[in-house]
Enzyme design. Structure first.
Site, PDB file in Angstrom:
ATOM      1  N   SER A   1      -1.941  58.405 153.368  1.00  0.00           N
ATOM      2  CA  SER A   1      -2.883  57.461 152.753  1.00  0.00           C
ATOM      3  C   SER A   1      -2.544  57.170 151.297  1.00  0.00           C
ATOM      4  O   SER A   1      -1.861  57.947 150.627  1.00  0.00           O
ATOM      5  CB  SER A   1      -4.301  58.015 152.833  1.00  0.00           C
ATOM      6  OG  SER A   1      -4.660  58.262 154.171  1.00  0.00           O
TER       7      SER A   1
HETATM    8  N1  SAH Z   1      -4.859  62.426 156.369  1.00  0.00           N
HETATM    9  C1  SAH Z   1      -3.521  61.908 156.434  1.00  0.00           C
HETATM   10  C2  SAH Z   1      -3.498  60.460 156.884  1.00  0.00           C
HETATM   11  C3  SAH Z   1      -3.099  60.420 158.288  1.00  0.00           C
HETATM   12  S1  SAH Z   1      -3.091  58.854 159.095  1.00  0.00           S
HETATM   13  C4  SAH Z   1      -2.807  62.070 155.119  1.00  0.00           C
HETATM   14  O1  SAH Z   1      -3.416  62.451 154.147  1.00  0.00           O
HETATM   15  O2  SAH Z   1      -1.607  61.870 155.087  1.00  0.00           O
HETATM   16  C5  SAH Z   1      -4.163  59.230 160.439  1.00  0.00           C
HETATM   17  C6  SAH Z   1      -3.710  60.310 161.382  1.00  0.00           C
HETATM   18  O3  SAH Z   1      -4.677  60.393 162.409  1.00  0.00           O
HETATM   19  C7  SAH Z   1      -2.365  60.055 162.069  1.00  0.00           C
HETATM   20  O4  SAH Z   1      -1.501  61.109 161.814  1.00  0.00           O
HETATM   21  C8  SAH Z   1      -2.733  59.985 163.557  1.00  0.00           C
HETATM   22  O5  SAH Z   1      -1.744  60.545 164.398  1.00  0.00           O
HETATM   23  C9  SAH Z   1      -4.026  60.789 163.593  1.00  0.00           C
HETATM   24  N2  SAH Z   1      -4.888  60.503 164.739  1.00  0.00           N
HETATM   25  C10 SAH Z   1      -5.107  59.322 165.373  1.00  0.00           C
HETATM   26  N3  SAH Z   1      -5.999  59.485 166.367  1.00  0.00           N
HETATM   27  C11 SAH Z   1      -6.365  60.798 166.353  1.00  0.00           C
HETATM   28  C12 SAH Z   1      -7.262  61.591 167.131  1.00  0.00           C
HETATM   29  N4  SAH Z   1      -7.981  61.084 168.138  1.00  0.00           N
HETATM   30  N5  SAH Z   1      -7.368  62.903 166.838  1.00  0.00           N
HETATM   31  C13 SAH Z   1      -6.668  63.461 165.827  1.00  0.00           C
HETATM   32  N6  SAH Z   1      -5.807  62.764 165.059  1.00  0.00           N
HETATM   33  C14 SAH Z   1      -5.658  61.445 165.315  1.00  0.00           C
END
Ligand code: SAH
Length: 214
Positions: A67
């Site tokens: 993010s």
């Molecule tokens: N918090 C992260 C941002 C990640 S982007 C950071 O700081 O870098 C969002 C993430 O959510 C992705 O890695 C994606 O694989 C995950 N995601 C999507 N659907 C999901 C679900 N149902 N359960 C858990 N993770 C999920």
């Protein structure tokens, strides 16, 4: 200027320019300190390291993103973490948001759907010394064994809040998450759960997150 100072300056500008929408004029000292302390360059893919301190989201493996620093700072500030607070994050990704929450003193549980990302983040967070438990699974179900949580942070956009998140949120707890259609109009939304279980909603800012998948 050091990369991290450049990033903090950009975050300050974003707080100022979004204040009418968020109601927050500037970043809290604790949040800035946490953002300063977490080495974002360790959370981005090696080939993107020169951009690690830019105030922008970057691509990571599995078509996901780390993010934007301002959004991580805003989310963290909305969480108003106090030391020892139990926080659940959905969407570990790189582990960056989880690390910032841990740097603020939270005890963090984080769920990631992609096994590869979950395992990489586990290793990364442990090697940097952050107190975060990562699990691979569907975050829409929450983490019932560790509930309730004082804070729940979504970092993938759901169309609607999964029931489990409200159920696993403690009274007087707060849920911060992007909501809205995949690749459509999404808002960062804050839900406060009162002592009696009643939930109130506040829309904070238009955002763009990857979708919560099932
Ligand atoms: N918090 C992260 C941002 C990640 S982007 C950071 O700081 O870098 C969002 C993430 O959510 C992705 O890695 C994606 O694989 C995950 N995601 C999507 N659907 C999901 C679900 N149902 N359960 C858990 N993770 C999920």
């Amino acid at each position: 200027m050091l990369g991290v100072d450049r990033m903090l300056a950009a975050i300050a500008l974003d707080f100022a320019s979004t204040a009418t929408s968020t109601g927050i004029e500037s970043a809290d000292e604790h949040v800035l300190q946490a953002m300063r302390s977490v080495p974002r360059d360790r959370f981005v893919p090696p080939n993107l390291r020169s951009m690690a301190w830019d105030n922008r989201a970057l691509g990571i493996r599995c078509g996901q993103t780390i993010s934007q620093p301002f959004i991580v700072a805003l989310t963290s500030q909305l969480c108003a973490v106090t030391p020892g607070m139990r926080v659940l994050e959905i969407g570990t990704g790189s582990g960056y948001q989880a690390a910032v929450l841990a740097a603020l003193g939270a005890e963090v549980w984080s769920i990631e759907l992609e096994a590869e990302l979950a395992s990489e983040a586990t290793t990364r967070l442990a090697s940097l010394g952050y107190r975060v438990s990562v699990r691979c699974g569907d975050g829409a179900l929450g983490w019932p064994d560790e509930a309730p949580f004082a804070r729940i942070v979504g970092t993938a956009a759901a169309e609607t809040v999964p029931d489990a998140w409200f159920e696993q949120l403690a009274p007087r707890g707060r849920l911060v998450t992007p909501l809205g259609p995949a690749w459509g109009e999404q808002w960062l939304v804050c839900f406060d759960k009162a002592e009696d279980g009643q939930v109130t909603r506040r829309d904070i800012l238009p955002v763009r997150f990857v979708p919560l998948r099932h």
